[in-house]
Design a protein around this motif. Structure first.
Motif, PDB file in Angstrom:
ATOM      1  N   LEU A 104      -3.405   5.124  -2.123  1.00  0.00           N
ATOM      2  CA  LEU A 104      -4.384   5.947  -1.431  1.00  0.00           C
ATOM      3  C   LEU A 104      -3.945   7.402  -1.515  1.00  0.00           C
ATOM      4  CD1 LEU A 104      -4.715   3.712   1.762  1.00  0.00           C
ATOM      5  CD2 LEU A 104      -6.117   3.608  -0.299  1.00  0.00           C
ATOM      6  N   VAL A 146       0.670   5.384   0.405  1.00  0.00           N
ATOM      7  CA  VAL A 146      -0.208   6.449   0.894  1.00  0.00           C
ATOM      8  C   VAL A 146       0.449   7.789   0.603  1.00  0.00           C
ATOM      9  CG1 VAL A 146      -1.484   7.370   2.862  1.00  0.00           C
ATOM     10  CG2 VAL A 146      -1.004   4.917   2.733  1.00  0.00           C
ATOM     11  N   LEU A 199      -5.878   6.251   7.261  1.00  0.00           N
ATOM     12  CA  LEU A 199      -5.841   5.207   6.241  1.00  0.00           C
ATOM     13  C   LEU A 199      -4.652   4.275   6.448  1.00  0.00           C
ATOM     14  CD1 LEU A 199      -6.670   7.402   3.113  1.00  0.00           C
ATOM     15  CD2 LEU A 199      -8.222   5.872   4.322  1.00  0.00           C
ATOM     16  N   ALA A 245     -12.572   2.356   2.183  1.00  0.00           N
ATOM     17  CA  ALA A 245     -11.415   2.213   1.296  1.00  0.00           C
ATOM     18  C   ALA A 245     -10.906   0.771   1.268  1.00  0.00           C
ATOM     19  CB  ALA A 245     -10.301   3.160   1.743  1.00  0.00           C
ATOM     20  N   VAL A 296       0.859  -1.185   0.000  1.00  0.00           N
ATOM     21  CA  VAL A 296       0.000   0.000   0.000  1.00  0.00           C
ATOM     22  C   VAL A 296       0.895   1.236   0.000  1.00  0.00           C
ATOM     23  CG1 VAL A 296      -1.810   1.261   1.220  1.00  0.00           C
ATOM     24  CG2 VAL A 296      -1.814  -1.236   1.228  1.00  0.00           C
ATOM     25  N   VAL A 302      -9.535   9.939  -1.472  1.00  0.00           N
ATOM     26  CA  VAL A 302     -10.446  10.338  -0.396  1.00  0.00           C
ATOM     27  C   VAL A 302     -10.645  11.843  -0.495  1.00  0.00           C
ATOM     28  CG1 VAL A 302     -10.850  10.398   2.076  1.00  0.00           C
ATOM     29  CG2 VAL A 302      -9.705   8.435   1.050  1.00  0.00           C
ATOM     30  N   VAL A 336      -7.493   4.743  -4.745  1.00  0.00           N
ATOM     31  CA  VAL A 336      -8.627   5.246  -3.976  1.00  0.00           C
ATOM     32  C   VAL A 336      -8.288   6.671  -3.550  1.00  0.00           C
ATOM     33  CG1 VAL A 336     -10.092   4.951  -1.957  1.00  0.00           C
ATOM     34  CG2 VAL A 336      -9.210   2.941  -3.157  1.00  0.00           C
TER      35      VAL A 336
END
Length: 551
Positions: free
Chosen positions: A129, A68, A79, A272, A66, A164, A162
């Protein structure tokens, strides 16, 4: 020199399907060498789990990489911690110099030496993210999306982006349906162009939505309500909480009856994670989602009511019998709003903050909000929204979700039986068991002890959790505002008492001195201690003389 003719053997044509190309290939083989035709594959597969087709294990995000963006921001931290707790390898880019504790590795945004490592981490990530409202410009989001698109074109691996967003980009600009109907995700296409930072966030949303490539790059924009919890946010209630903590009155603009769409930060992380799991799951699945989440009398939603999933058991179907929830989305926009506490107004939230900090409320004209640098214009939003189906399912399935919103704590039923046995009762039960065991020849342990019903009509009430007290506790903890115990000492004539009084007044905490402790506790001691300390009872105040009656 004459050529002899060889007898021709009978042949038959056998068609074998090529599933990869979707057509048939004809092969000529002698009849005596042709294998028997297996018709078992022509039989329909069972549609329910059985011995031949066991139910596959649920898909998890454990081990996924992941990345971020703005990992050191408030939204990025929420997140990142959620995906870290799910077993993911979290990396990211930070705007400051301080590392974050939940990420395995981070890179500075404005440091040229980290640019190559940042792009390598983006190329290796499965999930990206992007908090779109942290830096209200499109350059950072555009650079991140382009790097992910280039990596997806090189290796063909499926990835998920994703973004936000913030309520400033959609809550104030979406036209209501009218007739009291709630607004859904499909109504976002009718948004009125917003101004200020909200317009830049809306432009970043469109960048994420347009980067969607089915089957290769799944892109989503999560549009939450006004975020609260986890320390509060700049476009939410951070200004109100900070002012109340400093001892200022909590302002209410206008009549305060406008309905605010709220969303807890933990619910955004749950949505998410659900989007990422649905997009990366190799087995298509879909869930039947209720049309609405019905709260109980206390305003909480029963967490035990979870809609089961219908799984497609065919490992490699030519046409999926059950489309995935992600593939069935008509829009790349996903609304996420708390629905267990509907009707939260501006004045109700302000009253909860004022009650927790013991400060008064004060009313201002609605036009004065534009003059405040600390408060967000979202406080004047008036709209009621309905979450998307996949967001509603993720929020209901989140076992650790916040309950009660900004209201009072709610009661949550615990399915496990409560252990209310007292220590003395436990000792008495052990003694009774030993006596019974000795009388029965040591066989008392095998026989269950009989529990006598005392006939009491009382029972333990369910614990109260969530609500405004939990939100304020998280605000104090995340911002390091938990009251500290500070000791001020100094030599004579350094006036430590005066310095302690000034600190206590500035931070709205109690000031304790030896004299104040003696004045408070000595009158409550027994007479012997009072005599040793030379305590003299204060004389009672004389009663006021009655006023003469008018003639």
């Amino acid at each position: 020199g004459r050529r002899l003719a060889r007898p021709r053997r009978r042949q038959r044509r056998i068609a074998r399907p090529l599933s990869a190309q979707g057509r048939s290939l004809t092969v000529d083989m002698p009849e005596d060498q042709a294998p028997p035709v297996d018709t078992a594959m022509d039989e329909p597969r069972p549609s329910t789990p059985g011995e031949d087709h066991p139910e596959p294990p649920p898909f998890t995000l454990e081990g996924k990489r992941v990345f971020v963006a703005h990992v050191d921001s408030r939204v990025g931290g929420v997140l990142g911690r959620a995906f870290r707790d799910a077993g993911c390898d979290v990396r990211g880019v930070r705007d400051g110099e301080k590392e974050v504790e939940f990420a395995k590795e981070t890179y500075m945004a404005d440091y040229d030496r980290h640019d190559g490592m940042r792009r390598a981490a983006l190329a290796a990530a499965d999930i990206v993210l992007i908090p779109l409202a942290v830096a209200p410009h499109t350059e950072a989001a555009k650079d991140t999306i382009e790097a992910v698109e280039a990596a997806a074109a090189d290796d063909g691996k499926k990835r998920v982006i994703v973004g936000v967003s913030s309520a400033s980009s959609w809550a104030g600009g979406t036209r209501p349906r009218g007739d009291g109907e709630e607004t859904a995700a499909a109504d976002l296409e009718r948004r009125v162009p917003v101004r200020g930072p909200g317009k830049l966030v809306a432009d970043a949303e469109r960048l994420v939505a347009r980067a969607h490539k089915p089957g290769r790059l799944e892109c989503f924009c999560v549009l939450p309500g006004m975020l609260y919890g986890e320390g509060e946010f700049d476009d939410g209630f951070l200004g109100l909480c900070r002012g109340a903590w400093e001892g200022e009155a909590v302002p209410v603009f206008g009549d305060g009856l406008n309905v605010l769409p709220l969303c807890h930060a933990g619910n955004v992380a749950a949505v998410a994670m659900e989007l990422a799991a649905e997009a990366l799951d190799p087995d298509p699945r879909v869930s039947a989602v209720p049309d609405a989440i019905e709260p109980d009398a206390t305003g909480a939603v029963d967490s035990a009511v979870v809609v089961p999933r219908t799984l497609n058991l065919n490992p490699k179907p030519a046409v999926p019998a059950y489309p995935s929830a992600v593939g069935s989305l008509a829009s790349r926009y996903v609304l996420a709003v708390d629905e267990d506490t509907p009707g939260a107004t501006q004045i109700s939230v302000a009253a909860s903050i004022a009650r927790e900090f013991a400060v008064p409320l004060v009313r201002f004209p609605a036009s004065s909000l534009a003059l405040s640098e600390r408060l967000t214009p979202n406080l004047l939003t008036h709209a009621e929204f309905r979450s998307s189906d996949i967001a509603r399912r993720a929020i209901v399935a989140n076992a650790t979700r916040h309950r009660g919103g900004w209201g009072a704590p709610v009661e949550v039923e615990d399915p496990r039986p409560a252990d209310v046995l007292d220590v003395e009762d436990e000792k008495n039960d052990e003694k009774n068991g030993e006596k019974a065991g000795g009388a029965d020849g040591g066989g008392g342990d095998d026989a269950p002890a009989e529990v006598e019903d005392d006939g009491s009509p009382w029972e333990l009430a369910p614990p109260r959790v969530g609500g405004a007290p939990a939100v304020i506790a998280a605000f104090l903890e995340r911002n390091n505002l938990v009251p500290l115990r500070l000791l001020v000492r100094g030599p004579p004539l350094s006036f430590p008492g005066a310095l302690a009084e000034q600190i206590a007044e500035a931070y709205s905490v109690a000031s304790l001195t030896p004299a104040s402790l003696v004045r408070h506790w000595l009158p409550k001691c027994d007479q012997e201690v009072k005599d040793k300390c030379g305590y003299v009872e204060p004389e009672p105040e004389p009663e006021p003389e009655p006023e003469p009656e008018p003639e």
